[in-house]
Scaffold this motif. Structure first.
Motif, PDB file in Angstrom:
ATOM      1  N   LEU A  32      -6.469  -0.500  19.579  1.00 31.25           N
ATOM      2  CA  LEU A  32      -6.791   0.371  18.645  1.00 31.25           C
ATOM      3  C   LEU A  32      -7.514   1.627  18.761  1.00 31.25           C
ATOM      4  O   LEU A  32      -8.820   1.357  19.639  1.00 31.25           O
ATOM      5  CB  LEU A  32      -7.378  -0.345  17.288  1.00 31.25           C
ATOM      6  N   PRO A  33      -7.304   2.833  18.402  1.00 34.85           N
ATOM      7  CA  PRO A  33      -8.116   4.006  18.782  1.00 34.85           C
ATOM      8  C   PRO A  33      -9.589   3.960  18.026  1.00 34.85           C
ATOM      9  O   PRO A  33      -9.623   3.285  16.962  1.00 34.85           O
ATOM     10  CB  PRO A  33      -7.176   5.295  18.039  1.00 34.85           C
ATOM     11  N   GLU A  34     -10.312   4.710  18.410  1.00 39.21           N
ATOM     12  CA  GLU A  34     -11.700   4.984  17.765  1.00 39.21           C
ATOM     13  C   GLU A  34     -11.476   5.838  16.542  1.00 39.21           C
ATOM     14  O   GLU A  34     -10.639   6.818  16.674  1.00 39.21           O
ATOM     15  CB  GLU A  34     -12.554   5.403  18.716  1.00 39.21           C
ATOM     16  N   SER A  35     -12.272   5.647  15.344  1.00 44.07           N
ATOM     17  CA  SER A  35     -12.009   6.600  14.251  1.00 44.07           C
ATOM     18  C   SER A  35     -13.253   6.673  13.465  1.00 44.07           C
ATOM     19  O   SER A  35     -14.204   5.712  13.623  1.00 44.07           O
ATOM     20  CB  SER A  35     -10.930   6.211  13.318  1.00 44.07           C
ATOM     21  N   LEU A  36     -13.509   7.575  12.765  1.00 50.03           N
ATOM     22  CA  LEU A  36     -14.737   7.606  11.661  1.00 50.03           C
ATOM     23  C   LEU A  36     -14.607   6.567  10.638  1.00 50.03           C
ATOM     24  O   LEU A  36     -15.397   6.104  10.310  1.00 50.03           O
ATOM     25  CB  LEU A  36     -14.692   9.156  11.260  1.00 50.03           C
ATOM     26  N   LEU A  37     -13.363   6.475  10.060  1.00 46.17           N
ATOM     27  CA  LEU A  37     -12.909   5.845   9.169  1.00 46.17           C
ATOM     28  C   LEU A  37     -11.660   5.344   8.971  1.00 46.17           C
ATOM     29  O   LEU A  37     -10.800   6.294   9.210  1.00 46.17           O
ATOM     30  CB  LEU A  37     -13.648   6.105   7.547  1.00 46.17           C
ATOM     31  N   ASN A  38     -11.214   4.280   8.120  1.00 47.62           N
ATOM     32  CA  ASN A  38      -9.771   4.025   7.941  1.00 47.62           C
ATOM     33  C   ASN A  38      -9.733   4.309   6.410  1.00 47.62           C
ATOM     34  O   ASN A  38     -10.605   3.769   5.437  1.00 47.62           O
ATOM     35  CB  ASN A  38      -9.529   2.545   8.317  1.00 47.62           C
ATOM     36  N   LEU A  39      -8.470   4.846   5.876  1.00 47.61           N
ATOM     37  CA  LEU A  39      -8.233   4.977   4.557  1.00 47.61           C
ATOM     38  C   LEU A  39      -6.792   4.145   4.532  1.00 47.61           C
ATOM     39  O   LEU A  39      -5.930   4.564   4.794  1.00 47.61           O
ATOM     40  CB  LEU A  39      -8.147   6.240   4.128  1.00 47.61           C
ATOM     41  N   ASP A  40      -6.900   3.226   3.259  1.00 50.51           N
ATOM     42  CA  ASP A  40      -5.871   2.282   2.949  1.00 50.51           C
ATOM     43  C   ASP A  40      -5.471   2.482   1.408  1.00 50.51           C
ATOM     44  O   ASP A  40      -6.297   2.736   0.521  1.00 50.51           O
ATOM     45  CB  ASP A  40      -6.118   0.846   3.026  1.00 50.51           C
ATOM     46  N   LEU A  41      -4.027   2.793   1.225  1.00 52.33           N
ATOM     47  CA  LEU A  41      -3.486   3.002  -0.230  1.00 52.33           C
ATOM     48  C   LEU A  41      -2.685   1.954  -0.350  1.00 52.33           C
ATOM     49  O   LEU A  41      -1.597   1.595   0.518  1.00 52.33           O
ATOM     50  CB  LEU A  41      -2.820   4.271  -0.096  1.00 52.33           C
ATOM     51  N   ASN A  42      -3.369   0.912  -1.166  1.00 53.24           N
ATOM     52  CA  ASN A  42      -2.364  -0.334  -1.154  1.00 53.24           C
ATOM     53  C   ASN A  42      -2.032  -0.569  -2.807  1.00 53.24           C
ATOM     54  O   ASN A  42      -2.696  -0.144  -3.661  1.00 53.24           O
ATOM     55  CB  ASN A  42      -3.523  -1.555  -1.002  1.00 53.24           C
ATOM     56  N   GLY A  43      -1.196  -1.491  -2.806  1.00 51.84           N
ATOM     57  CA  GLY A  43      -0.735  -2.110  -4.122  1.00 51.84           C
ATOM     58  C   GLY A  43      -0.998  -3.497  -3.985  1.00 51.84           C
ATOM     59  O   GLY A  43      -1.250  -4.300  -3.013  1.00 51.84           O
ATOM     60  N   SER A  44      -1.797  -3.981  -5.268  1.00 52.48           N
ATOM     61  CA  SER A  44      -2.201  -5.248  -5.085  1.00 52.48           C
ATOM     62  C   SER A  44      -1.728  -6.152  -6.308  1.00 52.48           C
ATOM     63  O   SER A  44      -1.499  -5.819  -7.370  1.00 52.48           O
ATOM     64  CB  SER A  44      -3.957  -5.385  -5.564  1.00 52.48           C
ATOM     65  N   TYR A  45      -1.126  -7.451  -5.832  1.00 54.09           N
ATOM     66  CA  TYR A  45      -0.153  -8.119  -6.601  1.00 54.09           C
ATOM     67  C   TYR A  45      -1.069  -9.416  -6.817  1.00 54.09           C
ATOM     68  O   TYR A  45      -1.416 -10.286  -5.843  1.00 54.09           O
ATOM     69  CB  TYR A  45       1.063  -8.569  -5.936  1.00 54.09           C
ATOM     70  N   ASN A  46      -1.550  -9.903  -8.122  1.00 51.67           N
ATOM     71  CA  ASN A  46      -2.364 -10.759  -8.216  1.00 51.67           C
ATOM     72  C   ASN A  46      -1.940 -12.191  -8.947  1.00 51.67           C
ATOM     73  O   ASN A  46      -0.727 -12.010  -9.635  1.00 51.67           O
ATOM     74  CB  ASN A  46      -3.453 -10.308  -9.498  1.00 51.67           C
ATOM     75  N   LEU A  47      -2.363 -13.239  -8.305  1.00 51.69           N
ATOM     76  CA  LEU A  47      -1.684 -14.450  -8.406  1.00 51.69           C
ATOM     77  C   LEU A  47      -2.629 -15.496  -8.956  1.00 51.69           C
ATOM     78  O   LEU A  47      -4.014 -15.085  -8.827  1.00 51.69           O
ATOM     79  CB  LEU A  47      -1.075 -15.041  -7.456  1.00 51.69           C
ATOM     80  N   GLY A  48      -2.468 -16.708  -9.725  1.00 50.42           N
ATOM     81  CA  GLY A  48      -3.319 -17.411 -10.209  1.00 50.42           C
ATOM     82  C   GLY A  48      -3.619 -17.179 -11.661  1.00 50.42           C
ATOM     83  O   GLY A  48      -4.641 -18.020 -11.994  1.00 50.42           O
ATOM     84  N   ASN A  49      -3.392 -16.195 -12.365  1.00 46.05           N
ATOM     85  CA  ASN A  49      -3.492 -16.240 -13.911  1.00 46.05           C
ATOM     86  C   ASN A  49      -2.127 -16.309 -14.581  1.00 46.05           C
ATOM     87  O   ASN A  49      -0.988 -16.650 -14.199  1.00 46.05           O
ATOM     88  CB  ASN A  49      -4.183 -14.915 -14.104  1.00 46.05           C
ATOM     89  N   SER A  50      -2.048 -15.872 -15.930  1.00 43.64           N
ATOM     90  CA  SER A  50      -1.230 -16.279 -16.898  1.00 43.64           C
ATOM     91  C   SER A  50       0.055 -15.311 -16.336  1.00 43.64           C
ATOM     92  O   SER A  50       0.918 -15.529 -16.799  1.00 43.64           O
ATOM     93  CB  SER A  50      -1.548 -16.169 -18.464  1.00 43.64           C
ATOM     94  N   SER A  51      -0.373 -13.947 -15.966  1.00 44.88           N
ATOM     95  CA  SER A  51       0.692 -13.287 -15.662  1.00 44.88           C
ATOM     96  C   SER A  51       0.458 -12.536 -14.396  1.00 44.88           C
ATOM     97  O   SER A  51      -0.567 -12.612 -13.746  1.00 44.88           O
ATOM     98  CB  SER A  51       0.443 -12.131 -16.918  1.00 44.88           C
ATOM     99  N   ILE A  52       1.300 -12.053 -13.784  1.00 41.94           N
ATOM    100  CA  ILE A  52       1.146 -11.266 -12.376  1.00 41.94           C
ATOM    101  C   ILE A  52       0.999  -9.606 -12.789  1.00 41.94           C
ATOM    102  O   ILE A  52       1.910  -8.873 -13.273  1.00 41.94           O
ATOM    103  CB  ILE A  52       2.236 -11.209 -11.746  1.00 41.94           C
ATOM    104  N   ALA A  53      -0.297  -9.136 -12.557  1.00 42.60           N
ATOM    105  CA  ALA A  53      -0.744  -7.746 -12.820  1.00 42.60           C
ATOM    106  C   ALA A  53      -0.640  -7.138 -11.601  1.00 42.60           C
ATOM    107  O   ALA A  53      -0.821  -7.541 -10.346  1.00 42.60           O
ATOM    108  CB  ALA A  53      -2.058  -7.616 -13.482  1.00 42.60           C
ATOM    109  N   THR A  54      -0.387  -5.688 -11.611  1.00 39.41           N
ATOM    110  CA  THR A  54      -0.412  -4.730 -10.393  1.00 39.41           C
ATOM    111  C   THR A  54      -1.408  -3.862 -10.592  1.00 39.41           C
ATOM    112  O   THR A  54      -1.490  -3.084 -11.339  1.00 39.41           O
ATOM    113  CB  THR A  54       1.094  -4.424 -10.162  1.00 39.41           C
ATOM    114  N   ASN A  55      -2.210  -3.648  -9.590  1.00 39.74           N
ATOM    115  CA  ASN A  55      -3.394  -2.942  -9.515  1.00 39.74           C
ATOM    116  C   ASN A  55      -3.262  -1.948  -8.250  1.00 39.74           C
ATOM    117  O   ASN A  55      -2.475  -2.328  -7.039  1.00 39.74           O
ATOM    118  CB  ASN A  55      -4.569  -3.483  -9.461  1.00 39.74           C
ATOM    119  N   PHE A  56      -3.593  -0.699  -8.316  1.00 35.92           N
ATOM    120  CA  PHE A  56      -3.762   0.240  -7.222  1.00 35.92           C
ATOM    121  C   PHE A  56      -5.079   0.218  -6.689  1.00 35.92           C
ATOM    122  O   PHE A  56      -6.057   0.523  -7.581  1.00 35.92           O
ATOM    123  CB  PHE A  56      -3.349   1.506  -7.768  1.00 35.92           C
TER     124      PHE A  56
END
Length: 266
Positions: A32-56
């Protein structure tokens, strides 16, 4: 014969020189190259509750090679039918207006729900800040520990079960006493709900290109402790694209290696 011996010695010396140069070259300990910071843009799929919610989720790792301090931002929502601390104000008064003959009135709190809802039944306004630390395990594999500080602001409806007693007078003026119950609700405007979560995570990055400045990221996050009142479940799966930005600054200096002192004769 002398010509062959001379050629052999030249070739042997060249091989020795090349081997020495190769051994002097520093080895790359990580792919892996050296860097100052990593920036991630993710979608989050939540499990374990009454509904599956999607968060950014926006996640930054201030560090290099999947190691560093985590700073992230994520939308969150108030979970429907969650318990909140609230003292009713007008439940009994409203009930008496509609049932003037009732007495022994008791209102038992049941649950609270957001008034403004998304399609999955959760409130719309909420934000969580994620702080933690991430450690590389092997190549693209990493693990982390983080805490979420959540703030949700929404209009809330509190639901109560109201029990009461009333008397019924029959045609022969006999008094009969009955007990009954009914559901009542009371609204609270602009309730601010604060909470927190403690998370553990395990993820993997797949680097793209020769420079490996871009990568695909996938991560599994489990909330060990959840005090957030959020619709996010215990287990969430994240996935998206990431960027390795900048190069860490390097500073070096040459100090005084040898000091020679000359005594001064008195």
């Amino acid at each position: 014969m002398k010509i062959l011996l001379t050629i052999f010695l030249l070739l042997f010396g060249s091989v020795q020189l090349l081997a020495q140069k190769a051994s002097d070259t520093p080895k790359n300990k990580s792919s892996l190259p050296e860097s100052l910071l990593n920036l991630d843009l993710n979608g989050s799929y939540n499990l374990g509750n009454s509904s599956i919610a999607t968060n950014f989720l926006v996640k930054t790792v201030i560090g290099s090679k999947n190691n560093g301090i985590i700073v992230g931002f994520q939308s969150c929502a108030f979970e429907s039918s969650t318990e909140l601390n609230y003292t009713p104000k007008n439940i009994k008064n409203q009930f008496v207006l509609n049932n003037p003959d009732a007495y022994n009135i008791q209102a038992d709190y049941l649950y609270s729900s957001p008034l403004t809802l998304n399609n999955d039944g959760s409130s719309k306004k909420g934000m969580a800040i994620r702080l933690g630390y991430q450690k590389s395990i092997f190549r693209g594999l990493y693990a982390n520990l983080s805490a979420d500080i959540c703030r949700i602001k929404t209009d809330v409806v509190h639901t109560y079960l109201v029990s009461y007693t009333y008397d019924y007078i029959s045609w022969d003026e006999t008094i009969y006493t009955y007990s009954s119950s009914t559901y009542r609700s009371e609204q609270e405007a602009q309730r601010t709900i604060l909470g927190w979560r403690l998370n553990t995570g395990l993820g993997y990055t797949i680097s793209l290109g020769k420079a490996k400045r871009f990568y695909l990221n996938t991560e599994m996050v489990y909330s060990v402790i959840d005090k957030s009142k959020s619709s996010q479940g215990k287990l969430s799966l994240m996935g998206g694209i990431g960027f390795r930005l900048g190069t860490p600054a390097k500073t070096s200096y040459d100090g005084i290696k040898n000091v020679t002192t000359i005594p001064i004769e008195q």
